[in-house]
Design an enzyme around this catalytic site. Structure first.
Site, PDB file in Angstrom:
ATOM      1  N   SER A  35       0.807  -1.212   0.000  1.00  0.00           N
ATOM      2  CA  SER A  35       0.000   0.000   0.000  1.00  0.00           C
ATOM      3  C   SER A  35       0.837   1.256   0.000  1.00  0.00           C
ATOM      4  O   SER A  35       2.002   1.270   0.373  1.00  0.00           O
ATOM      5  CB  SER A  35      -0.900   0.007   1.235  1.00  0.00           C
ATOM      6  OG  SER A  35      -0.091   0.154   2.382  1.00  0.00           O
ATOM      7  N   LYS A  36       0.197   2.299  -0.427  1.00  0.00           N
ATOM      8  CA  LYS A  36       0.826   3.601  -0.570  1.00  0.00           C
ATOM      9  C   LYS A  36       1.397   4.124   0.751  1.00  0.00           C
ATOM     10  O   LYS A  36       2.414   4.807   0.767  1.00  0.00           O
ATOM     11  CB  LYS A  36      -0.229   4.576  -1.089  1.00  0.00           C
ATOM     12  CG  LYS A  36       0.353   5.773  -1.801  1.00  0.00           C
ATOM     13  CD  LYS A  36      -0.722   6.476  -2.592  1.00  0.00           C
ATOM     14  CE  LYS A  36      -0.084   7.530  -3.486  1.00  0.00           C
ATOM     15  NZ  LYS A  36      -0.932   7.943  -4.587  1.00  0.00           N
TER      16      LYS A  36
END
Length: 487
Positions: free
Chosen positions: A255-256
């Site tokens: 994830s970012k």
RNA sequence: GGCCCCAUCGUCUAGUGGUUAGGACAUAGCCCUUUCACGGCUGUAACAGGGGUUCAAAUCCCCUUGGGGUCACCA
């Protein structure tokens, strides 16, 4: 089916940029198609109008293109099963959903989101799985039609029969089984008239003659809904291959929040597309041998779905960087110089003109010492500008009270020479050390500090040869002025 | 929590009943090198646990544990 050539697709939704996980999915689809002589298509799943991001489709296509992954059919490359944007296929979905409705596989639902929310809360409080209670299933056709013509908000739901099993074969995982009791009556058509992913992807994959659905593992648990849909339509079910997820260092889904996830981010950081593609291909797949360096063509040759792993893989930046260095070093000097010029153009040295000849020498001196092209600028500034300060540790270790005197003598020696080759600098230095009766190191090391300001880097003779005699003399004199008084 | 998936060094992985459990990244040391790298050599480091099956299990089965995914009018 057996004789058909494979048709596969990458079907991202245009919500931003190409995620590296998406890149891996696209890559495996591409490799599989190329390897088997099949067709790879790109389909844009833009049925969520709330999440639509301006320019996302272009960005997606650009990133794929940058990576060297091109599709046979898709936006801008119409085949004969288009259009390839789902938002342009609304009539198709409507048409097919009617068929589902007629045979009782789907039904209209008029429940408000308030009722659904309350239902869900009650179920959660009771500790049972949140599921729609089929409240509207019993509505007569007439009543449903009336309410629709009255303009009432409605959705279309899949009618999932209780007490059955859905079984399908996954190329990567083998047999997977679900009970229909655990599957919700999925919404097929939203109240805005757009289909949900589940409906659209089944209809499109069928109409586009997709033979193998290669997608991320996050889709595994909704696959039984898709299987049920294929069965309701009476369509042949494609083969599934659910890819293991790409993970953060803590093993959660990449994830970012925990680092860069967009292909563009890696591109901006100076990673080579060849390295990114090579690395991502190895995340979840190996040919079974020890080979780790692959070109795209070699990947096509070696790839097979059967050798894809089941377990998720952590995205390890260190290994990516290593692969980047490997790919970088296999470029020609001229190619690296070309990349260096691009970096230079955006650097603080953009106004200074360096010849290709000069830059080629710099690249050859530095190529074994870097993992990224931009490291040439960072680690060997001295090729582009005279040092304005000198590394304290290097001075401490290499600069003695005699250094200034020695360098002075060396400078004097250089002045008498033409200095046309690397060897001239070396001979001059040995001449000095012989006369002085000292070791070469006593000049070599201070000389390095004087011309580069740092303690490491290419051979000193390479450095002075590259920057030239005049510049070398200038830097020697300047260092004597700046360093010696403080010693 | 329900359902589903997964489980070999820190990380990516090889391994499909019999191996001193191999490689790569990372890491430590040595060599090469008048610097720094590259390169070479060496080392540390793994079969989650417990039951079976078998003459023999990292490999097959079951359970436990652990991790992940998914449970939307998002894909």
């Amino acid at each position: 089916m057996i004789c058909e050539t494979p048709r596969v697709r990458f079907a991202p939704s245009p919500t931003g940029y190409l995620h590296v996980g998406g890149l891996r999915t696209a890559l495996y689809n591409y490799l599989f198609a190329k390897k088997t002589g099949g067709t790879f298509l790109l389909r844009i799943e833009d049925t969520d109008r709330k999440r639509y991001v301006e320019g996302a489709i272009e960005s997606l296509i650009n990133s794929l293109k940058w990576c060297g992954i091109d599709y046979n059919e898709g936006p801008g490359k119409e085949g004969n099963v288009g259009p390839y944007l789902q938002s342009e296929r609304l009539d198709i979905y409507k048409h097919h959903s009617l068929h589902l409705l007629e045979q009782g596989s789907a039904y209209y639902c008029f429940c408000t989101s308030e009722r659904i929310n309350i239902l869900r809360e009650q179920q959660e409080a009771a500790g049972t799985q949140p599921k729609y209670d089929k409240h509207c299933l019993t509505l007569s056709k007439k009543e449903a039609a009336d309410r629709i013509s009255n303009g009432e908000n409605h959705v279309l739901r899949l009618n999932i029969p209780a007490g059955n099993k859905v079984v399908f074969d996954d190329i990567i995982r083998g047999k997977v089984e679900f009970s229909t009791d655990t599957i919700d009556d999925q919404i097929l058509i939203k109240s805005d008239g757009y289909p949900t992913y589940h409906l659209a992807n089944v209809i499109d994959d069928h109409l586009m003659n997709i033979t193998h659905i290669i997608r991320g593992e996050e889709w595994l648990s909704s696959t039984p809904k898709h299987v049920l849909l294929y069965q309701s339509f009476g369509w042949e079910i494609p083969l599934f291959a659910h890819l293991p997820l790409l993970l953060n260092a803590d093993r959660s889904k990449l994830s970012k929040r925990q680092g860069d996830v967009a292909v563009e981010d890696y591109r901006a950081k100076g990673f080579l597309k060849e390295a990114l593609v090579n690395f991502v291909a190895l995340l979840g797949w190996t040919a079974g041998d020890d080979k780790e360096y692959y070109s795209l063509e070699e990947l096509v040759e070696a790839f097979s779905l059967e050798r894809v792993n089941k377990a998720g893989a952590v995205f390890d930046l260190q290994k990516l960087s290593w692969l980047n260095a490997e790919h970088l070093r296999r470029n020609s000097t001229a190619d690296i110089t070309r990349m260096l010029k691009e970096e230079l153009a955006e650097s603080e040295y953009s106004s200074i003109l360096f010849t290709d000849e000069y830059l080629n020498l710099v690249v050859d001196a530095m190529r074994e010492r870097i993992s990224f092209v931009h490291e040439i600028l960072e680690n060997s500034k001295y090729f582009f500008t005279a040092p304005d300060d000198y590394d304290e540790a290097a001075i401490k270790k290499r600069w003695t009270t005699e250094s200034a005197m020695y360098l002075n003598k060396y400078a004097g020696e250089l002045e008498t020479l033409q200095c046309t080759s690397k060897e001239d600098y070396e001979h001059a230095l040995h001449k000095c050390t012989d006369e002085l009766g000292i070791k070469a190191a006593q000049i070599i090391h201070p000389l390095r500090v004087a011309v580069s300001g740092v303690g490491g880097g290419p051979g000193v003779y390479d450095i002075v040869f590259i920057i030239g005699k005049e510049e070398t003399l200038r830097r020697i004199r300047r260092s004597i002025e700046l360093i010696s008084p403080s010693r």
